[in-house]
Design a protein around this motif. Structure first.
Motif, mmCIF file in Angstrom:
data_model
loop_
_atom_site.group_PDB
_atom_site.id
_atom_site.type_symbol
_atom_site.label_atom_id
_atom_site.label_comp_id
_atom_site.label_asym_id
_atom_site.label_seq_id
_atom_site.Cartn_x
_atom_site.Cartn_y
_atom_site.Cartn_z
ATOM 1 N N ASP A 40 7.816 0.371 -10.948
ATOM 2 C CA ASP A 40 7.150 -0.088 -9.519
ATOM 3 C C ASP A 40 6.958 -1.695 -9.244
ATOM 4 O O ASP A 40 7.339 -2.360 -8.164
ATOM 5 C CB ASP A 40 5.786 -0.226 -9.416
ATOM 6 C CG ASP A 40 5.031 1.776 -10.187
ATOM 7 O OD1 ASP A 40 6.100 2.264 -9.734
ATOM 8 O OD2 ASP A 40 4.118 1.785 -9.513
ATOM 9 N N GLN A 41 6.675 -2.367 -10.053
ATOM 10 C CA GLN A 41 7.043 -3.854 -10.006
ATOM 11 C C GLN A 41 8.464 -3.850 -9.671
ATOM 12 O O GLN A 41 9.142 -4.697 -8.663
ATOM 13 C CB GLN A 41 6.890 -4.757 -11.621
ATOM 14 C CG GLN A 41 5.359 -4.618 -11.073
ATOM 15 C CD GLN A 41 5.321 -6.179 -12.555
ATOM 16 O OE1 GLN A 41 5.057 -6.852 -12.504
ATOM 17 N NE2 GLN A 41 4.075 -4.950 -13.361
ATOM 18 N N LEU A 42 9.141 -3.732 -10.115
ATOM 19 C CA LEU A 42 11.140 -4.209 -9.855
ATOM 20 C C LEU A 42 11.319 -3.323 -8.858
ATOM 21 O O LEU A 42 12.134 -4.380 -7.618
ATOM 22 C CB LEU A 42 11.558 -3.301 -10.377
ATOM 23 C CG LEU A 42 12.180 -3.982 -12.616
ATOM 24 C CD1 LEU A 42 12.423 -2.950 -13.393
ATOM 25 C CD2 LEU A 42 12.152 -5.542 -12.259
ATOM 26 N N ASN A 43 10.685 -2.091 -8.152
ATOM 27 C CA ASN A 43 11.023 -1.584 -6.967
ATOM 28 C C ASN A 43 10.530 -2.642 -5.888
ATOM 29 O O ASN A 43 11.046 -2.521 -4.919
ATOM 30 C CB ASN A 43 10.128 -0.204 -6.443
ATOM 31 C CG ASN A 43 11.565 1.209 -7.750
ATOM 32 O OD1 ASN A 43 12.271 0.657 -6.936
ATOM 33 N ND2 ASN A 43 11.104 1.590 -8.369
ATOM 34 N N PHE A 44 9.207 -2.816 -5.540
ATOM 35 C CA PHE A 44 8.866 -3.567 -5.214
ATOM 36 C C PHE A 44 9.691 -5.361 -5.355
ATOM 37 O O PHE A 44 9.429 -5.847 -3.960
ATOM 38 C CB PHE A 44 7.435 -3.787 -5.584
ATOM 39 C CG PHE A 44 6.425 -5.582 -4.596
ATOM 40 C CD1 PHE A 44 6.126 -4.980 -3.250
ATOM 41 C CD2 PHE A 44 6.560 -6.456 -5.026
ATOM 42 C CE1 PHE A 44 4.660 -5.857 -2.657
ATOM 43 C CE2 PHE A 44 5.784 -7.775 -4.097
ATOM 44 C CZ PHE A 44 5.246 -6.700 -2.917
ATOM 45 N N LEU A 48 1.387 -1.417 -0.083
ATOM 46 C CA LEU A 48 0.234 -0.047 0.333
ATOM 47 C C LEU A 48 0.854 1.116 0.173
ATOM 48 O O LEU A 48 0.506 2.356 -0.197
ATOM 49 C CB LEU A 48 -0.869 0.127 1.063
ATOM 50 C CG LEU A 48 -1.766 -1.158 1.157
ATOM 51 C CD1 LEU A 48 -2.414 -1.118 2.506
ATOM 52 C CD2 LEU A 48 -3.244 -0.466 0.017
ATOM 53 N N ALA A 49 1.622 1.299 0.406
ATOM 54 C CA ALA A 49 3.078 2.159 1.060
ATOM 55 C C ALA A 49 3.511 2.447 -0.513
ATOM 56 O O ALA A 49 4.284 3.906 -1.082
ATOM 57 C CB ALA A 49 3.910 1.590 1.729
ATOM 58 N N LEU A 55 0.088 -5.578 -6.103
ATOM 59 C CA LEU A 55 0.605 -5.708 -4.676
ATOM 60 C C LEU A 55 1.483 -4.252 -5.270
ATOM 61 O O LEU A 55 1.396 -4.086 -4.203
ATOM 62 C CB LEU A 55 1.766 -6.539 -3.846
ATOM 63 C CG LEU A 55 1.049 -7.735 -3.384
ATOM 64 C CD1 LEU A 55 1.566 -8.851 -2.818
ATOM 65 C CD2 LEU A 55 0.313 -7.290 -1.872
ATOM 66 N N ALA A 56 1.569 -4.810 -6.580
ATOM 67 C CA ALA A 56 2.807 -3.641 -6.449
ATOM 68 C C ALA A 56 2.394 -2.401 -8.187
ATOM 69 O O ALA A 56 2.798 -2.098 -8.366
ATOM 70 C CB ALA A 56 3.812 -3.648 -6.487
ATOM 71 N N GLY A 57 1.000 -3.287 -9.037
ATOM 72 C CA GLY A 57 0.714 -2.232 -9.373
ATOM 73 C C GLY A 57 1.059 -2.784 -11.303
ATOM 74 O O GLY A 57 2.014 -3.104 -11.428
ATOM 75 N N LYS A 58 0.864 -2.314 -12.237
ATOM 76 C CA LYS A 58 0.896 -2.804 -13.655
ATOM 77 C C LYS A 58 2.215 -1.546 -14.245
ATOM 78 O O LYS A 58 2.854 -2.378 -15.070
ATOM 79 C CB LYS A 58 -0.112 -2.700 -14.149
ATOM 80 C CG LYS A 58 -1.209 -3.458 -13.632
ATOM 81 C CD LYS A 58 -2.475 -3.501 -15.015
ATOM 82 C CE LYS A 58 -3.430 -4.264 -14.217
ATOM 83 N NZ LYS A 58 -4.205 -4.615 -15.260
#
Length: 313
Positions: A66-70, A16-17, A59-62
């Motif tokens: 953002d996915q790499l950072n997650f 969420l953050a 969880l991370a978005g598409k």
């Protein structure tokens, strides 16, 4: 709160953050922050597990960045992307910059067109060989752009009108040409044997066969991609085959069987497999080339937890 629920709650709050600081947490969950302090740091895995895009998109978005950072936030230190070659150059560059910033190592991408239903490298056709070598040259540029050291090669479909040994000689010859292209760049093509059930009719299916070919090519730029999922179906006897092939294995991929989902969902004892690979001193990447057994956020949390459990040794 038991550990499993504790980790899931922490990961949900982290998701969420996003990648921001505590100020972006909704007020409704700020009260939970204090009890989660011990889990705020990324998990320390023993091995370099590599998720792929889409595995954590709920969880991370598409967004790919953002996915790499997650992935990095959860402690994953590698990433693989079969389709990297087909992504726009600007996306490749943006992903490479993010991976460098977050200390994520790039794993494999598919280097060439795979012939799933007709022979190409097996029949010795010079035009098809040149097509393959052209694509290898193109993939070198992609690899340099995204800091990749490995690329996946699948020799294609069997030639039913030609003796298997002639086909093997044809494949070895093509791979020697490809190795000559890759060696100056310190890039390795990893040959992936695929199982007969999911990919009937393909030339390369077993680890001893891949071992023989790599020995014949005799290049540091030609190694085995040992996919534990495929080899469990094709031949089993996993640890002895890994041991026998060890000096020619350049990369691992995993998935449980049946189902091709995360470890702990099938018959393979991945805790033992990972422990064995770690004890052998493997420092490379283990690609998470599988689906999620569950749907949505809970399914994605289960994948993360499965790797923590399987890596606990």
């Amino acid at each position: 709160m038991d550990r499993r629920n504790f980790v899931k709650q922490n990961l949900k709050i982290s998701a969420l953050a996003g990648i921001g600081g505590l100020s972006v947490y909704p007020k409704t969950i700020m009260g939970d922050i204090n009890i989660l302090q011990e889990e705020k740091e990324p998990h320390q895995f023993n091995l370099n597990y590599a998720p792929h895009l889409g595995m954590f998109q709920n969880l991370a978005g598409k967004d790919v960045i953002d996915q790499l950072n997650f992935m990095a936030d959860q402690g994953f230190t590698a990433f693989e992307d079969n389709g990297m070659k087909d992504r726009p150059i600007e996306v490749q560059e943006k992903m490479a910059a993010t991976m460098q910033k977050r200390n994520i190592e790039m794993g494999v991408f598919v280097a060439h067109k795979i012939y799933w239903t007709s022979p190409n490298l097996t029949n010795g056709d010079k035009a098809l060989r040149e097509e393959f070598l052209k694509e290898i040259k193109e993939s070198v540029e992609v690899a340099k752009r995204v800091n990749a050291k490995w690329m996946t090669v699948v020799p294609g479909y069997i030639n039913v009108r030609q003796h298997m040994q002639y086909q093997t000689a044809n494949v070895i010859e093509s791979l020697k040409f490809a190795a000559d292209i890759l060696e100056p760049h310190d890039i390795t093509m990893v040959l992936e044997p695929l199982n007969f059930r999911d990919h009937p009719g393909l030339f390369l299916s077993e680890s001893p066969q891949a071992y023989q070919i790599c020995k014949a090519v005799a290049s540091p730029s030609c190694k085995i991609l040992f996919d534990v999922y495929h080899q469990q179906i094709q031949e089993g006897n996993l640890l002895p085959n890994i041991e026998a092939c060890w000096d020619e294995i350049g990369y691992f991929q995993v998935g449980d069987n049946p189902g091709r989902n995360e470890p702990t969902t099938g018959e393979i004892n991945y805790n033992n497999v990972f422990k064995y690979i770690h004890q052998k001193g493997y420092k490379g990447i283990i690609g998470m080339e599988h689906g999620n057994s569950g749907e949505g956020e809970q399914g994605e949390l289960a994948v993360i937890e499965a790797y923590k459990v399987s890596d606990d040794f």
